[in-house]
Design an enzyme around this catalytic site. Structure first.
Site, PDB file in Angstrom:
ATOM      1  CE1 TYR A 250     -41.047  11.986  30.875  1.00  0.00           C
ATOM      2  CE2 TYR A 250     -41.437  11.880  33.230  1.00  0.00           C
ATOM      3  CZ  TYR A 250     -41.814  11.682  31.810  1.00  0.00           C
ATOM      4  OH  TYR A 250     -43.089  11.777  31.783  1.00  0.00           O
TER       5      TYR A 250
ATOM      6  N   PRO B 142     -43.864  21.271  42.309  1.00  0.00           N
ATOM      7  CG  PRO B 142     -42.610  23.064  42.892  1.00  0.00           C
ATOM      8  CD  PRO B 142     -42.884  22.378  41.759  1.00  0.00           C
ATOM      9  N   GLY B 143     -46.412  21.593  43.147  1.00  0.00           N
ATOM     10  CA  GLY B 143     -47.791  21.431  43.313  1.00  0.00           C
ATOM     11  C   GLY B 143     -48.336  19.981  42.620  1.00  0.00           C
TER      12      GLY B 143
ATOM     13  N   GLY C 223     -43.669   1.689  30.682  1.00  0.00           N
ATOM     14  CA  GLY C 223     -42.371   1.129  30.550  1.00  0.00           C
ATOM     15  C   GLY C 223     -41.398   1.632  31.707  1.00  0.00           C
TER      16      GLY C 223
ATOM     17  CD  GLU D 293     -41.236   6.399  36.097  1.00  0.00           C
ATOM     18  OE1 GLU D 293     -41.961   6.343  35.607  1.00  0.00           O
ATOM     19  OE2 GLU D 293     -40.117   7.146  35.660  1.00  0.00           O
TER      20      GLU D 293
END
Length: 380
Positions: free
Chosen positions: A121, A126-127, A238, A361
């Site tokens: 995924y 980087p920014g 999820g 996450e």
């Protein structure tokens, strides 16, 4: 309180059996060698764990988010790196199955649910970390192809996975200008950076994914242009539960190891479990994991029922479970004394692996933002 059905108990026991037999004996070696075992991922696919909450039409198991939490919790008692990576694969597979057109689903989903293909995924740049909507990777339509340019960072499975679910900008309109694409590993213009030297999750290859005039078929776009950010966010509730479940399982393994150790370790002529200070510490660890488990299962049940407060509970569970799990694992190391600092006892590996669960996450600071925002909207 969430009560498990007989079927859910069987699913949990099956995952635990695999973890204890196939993952736990190998976890330290994988950590040292820095590699994922594809054969174990394929075996997990044979158990139906390659598409846990993906629909049954293309080979998914059609299970619930609570079922998934049970599975990832138990698998992580064997090895956090492999379990967490499988959770990422599941999220990517679910996204394709949920939002791609029928032809694209039929092409990829059956092979993904069987773990014949492994998916990564690709959102973070980087920014653009917590501010994911500011991503800059572009996808320009040229004839019957999209041409991608840009880079993604911290991608688990980079160079190992066969398929990359990529969020890229098709328009300048902020979050509404992001679309989702499937990029095959052999796509021209796709390359990977060096493996990052990480504190934990060392069995997982993590690297940059680079797109330099990377050409993919226009048919590899998932859903309509401009819906990519919405798709990405739809998977996060999820995904947060999955990562929390992996943290919980890892912490349970640390507690199990500590409980066994304090019964064997002798000091001052007695097993150290006989000291009240040790008993109190174990009692606190057991209580904290039970509280974390109850919140995780409740959040998963709410997501399955699509309750109005599901997002708030998923954020609360991710924050509380990952913080608690890291604390319990660290306490398990402390109970081992100096031996806990040694690789042979494996608790230090668990401590290292769990640290990142408080970051990915959505950082736990962002989880607090989400909870507070939902409270202000009336979801108390």
């Amino acid at each position: 309180m969430t009560l498990l059905t007989e079927e859910q108990t069987m699913i949990s026991d099956m995952a635990k059996g695999f973890a204890m037999k196939e993952l736990r004996p190998n976890a330290a070696r994988w950590d040292k060698e820095g590699n994922l075992d594809r054969s174990k991922l394929e075996a997990l696919g044979e158990l139906g764990f390659g598409g846990i909450y993906t629909t049954e039409e293309h080979g998914g198991s059609g299970l619930t988010r609570l079922d998934a939490a049970l599975i990832f919790e138990q698998l992580s008692r064997g090895d956090i790196s492999h379990a967490a990576f499988l959770s990422i694969h599941n999220m990517a597979t679910w996204m394709i199955d949920s939002f791609a057109h029928d032809q694209l689903r039929a092409k990829y989903v059956p092979r993904l649910t069987a773990t014949e293909l492994i998916a990564s995924y690709c959102l973070t740049e980087p920014g653009a970390g917590s501010d994911a909507a500011s991503l800059k990777t572009t996808a320009k339509l040229e004839g019957n192809e999209y041409v991608l340019n840009g880079a993604k960072v911290f991608i688990s499975g980079a160079g190992f996975s066969d398929v990359y679910v990529v969020m890229a900008r098709t328009d300048e309109g902020g979050a509404k200008g992001v679309s989702t694409f499937i990029v095959d590993k052999d796509a021209p213009g796709l390359s990977f950076g060096k493996h990052e030297d990480k504190m934990g999750w060392r069995a997982q290859p993590t690297a940059m994914v680079n797109f330099d005039d990377c050409r993919i078929p226009a048919t590899n776009r998932v859903g309509d242009e401009g819906n990519g950010f919405k798709f990405a966010m739809a998977g996060l509730d999820g995904g947060r539960l999955n990562i929390a479940a992996c943290a919980l399982g890892g912490a349970q393994d640390a507690l199990d190891r500590a409980f066994a150790y304090v019964q064997e370790r002798q000091q001052f002529g007695r097993a150290i479990i006989d000291f009240q200070a040790t008993q109190f510490k174990l009692a606190d660890m057991e209580t904290e994991l039970a509280a974390a488990r109850a919140l995780l299962y409740e959040a998963a049940s709410k997501l399955d029922r699509k309750t109005p407060d599901a997002t708030k509970f998923c954020a609360m569970a991710k924050r509380f479970v990952t913080d608690t799990s890291s604390k319990v694992a660290n306490d398990a190391l402390q109970l081992h004394g100096g031996y806990g600092y040694l690789g042979d006892y494996e608790v230090e590996r668990i401590v290292r692996d769990l640290r990142v669960h408080q970051i990915l996450e959505g950082t736990n600071e962002i989880m607090r933002v989400i909870v507070a925002r939902e409270m202000m909207k009336g979801q108390v």
